[in-house]
Design an enzyme around this catalytic site. Structure first.
Site, short mmCIF file in Angstrom:
data_model
loop_
_atom_site.label_atom_id
_atom_site.label_comp_id
_atom_site.label_asym_id
_atom_site.label_seq_id
_atom_site.Cartn_x
_atom_site.Cartn_y
_atom_site.Cartn_z
N SER A 1 10.12 1.99 -1.19
CA SER A 1 10.03 2.83 -2.39
C SER A 1 11.12 3.91 -2.39
O SER A 1 11.73 4.18 -3.43
CB SER A 1 8.65 3.47 -2.50
OG SER A 1 7.66 2.47 -2.66
N LYS B 1 0.81 -1.22 0.00
CA LYS B 1 0.00 0.00 0.00
C LYS B 1 0.84 1.27 0.00
O LYS B 1 1.82 1.37 0.74
CB LYS B 1 -0.91 -0.01 1.24
CG LYS B 1 -2.02 1.01 1.18
CD LYS B 1 -3.18 0.59 2.04
CE LYS B 1 -4.32 1.58 2.02
NZ LYS B 1 -4.74 2.04 0.71
N GLY C 1 6.41 0.67 5.79
CA GLY C 1 7.32 -0.25 5.11
C GLY C 1 7.40 0.04 3.62
O GLY C 1 8.48 0.03 3.02
N CYS C 2 6.26 0.29 3.01
CA CYS C 2 6.21 0.54 1.56
C CYS C 2 6.91 1.85 1.21
O CYS C 2 7.56 1.96 0.17
CB CYS C 2 4.77 0.55 1.08
SG CYS C 2 3.94 -1.04 1.35
N THR C 3 6.78 2.83 2.09
CA THR C 3 7.46 4.11 1.86
C THR C 3 8.97 3.92 1.94
O THR C 3 9.71 4.40 1.07
CB THR C 3 6.97 5.16 2.88
OG1 THR C 3 5.56 5.36 2.68
CG2 THR C 3 7.69 6.48 2.69
#
Length: 155
Positions: free
Chosen positions: A49, A39, A44-46
């Site tokens: 990325s 998401k 974590g995704c930030t």
């Protein structure tokens, strides 16, 4: 869950954060790093990325492009890209059909419970369209981009 290494990468046609449709065949002749993440704008995704963002030029210098895929819609992707200055394409897979083909959608454990969702994973597709590396489960999102780049450097 099976590794896709050595198999022909499943083709796809998804809408991208640039407003165009994208398929695997658009990138023939390059290494394609596709990271599947749960998401936009989550911790974590930030981190993951932003890690790919910080190494983007290095990947480009090694004939490699980065593509992120999640279930999020294009508006969410646009905001995520703007907020964190992401220099690469994010694709939207709202029905999870592409994630499923790449074993990035299914059962996973979250806070001790079994849930169905995006399995954080990454594939590297070689210039010939075959999967040459498949991380089926990414344990540390923030450290992962550097591991992927190490692999790309070894090619």
């Amino acid at each position: 869950m099976n590794s896709l290494e050595g198999t022909k990468a499943p083709n796809f046609k998804l809408s991208g954060s640039d407003g165009k449709k994208h398929s695997l065949s658009d990138y023939k002749g390059k290494n394609i790093v596709i990271y599947f993440y749960p998401k936009d704008n989550t911790p974590g995704c930030t981190k993951e990325s932003c890690g790919f963002r910080d190494l983007n030029t290095d990947f480009n210098d090694h004939n490699s492009i980065i593509i992120g895929i999640s279930k999020d819609n294009l508006k969410s992707h646009e905001e995520f890209i703007k907020k964190f200055n992401l220099p690469f394409l994010l694709l939207s897979d709202p029905d999870t059909s592409v994630m499923s083909k790449y074993n990035a959608w299914g059962e996973k454990s979250m806070y001790g419970k079994t849930v169905i969702g995006c399995i954080r994973s990454t594939v590297v597709i070689g210039p010939n369209g075959k999967v040459i590396k498949h991380w089926q489960k990414v344990p540390k999102a923030e450290a992962h981009p550097a591991k992927v780049f190490e692999y790309i450097q070894s090619l």
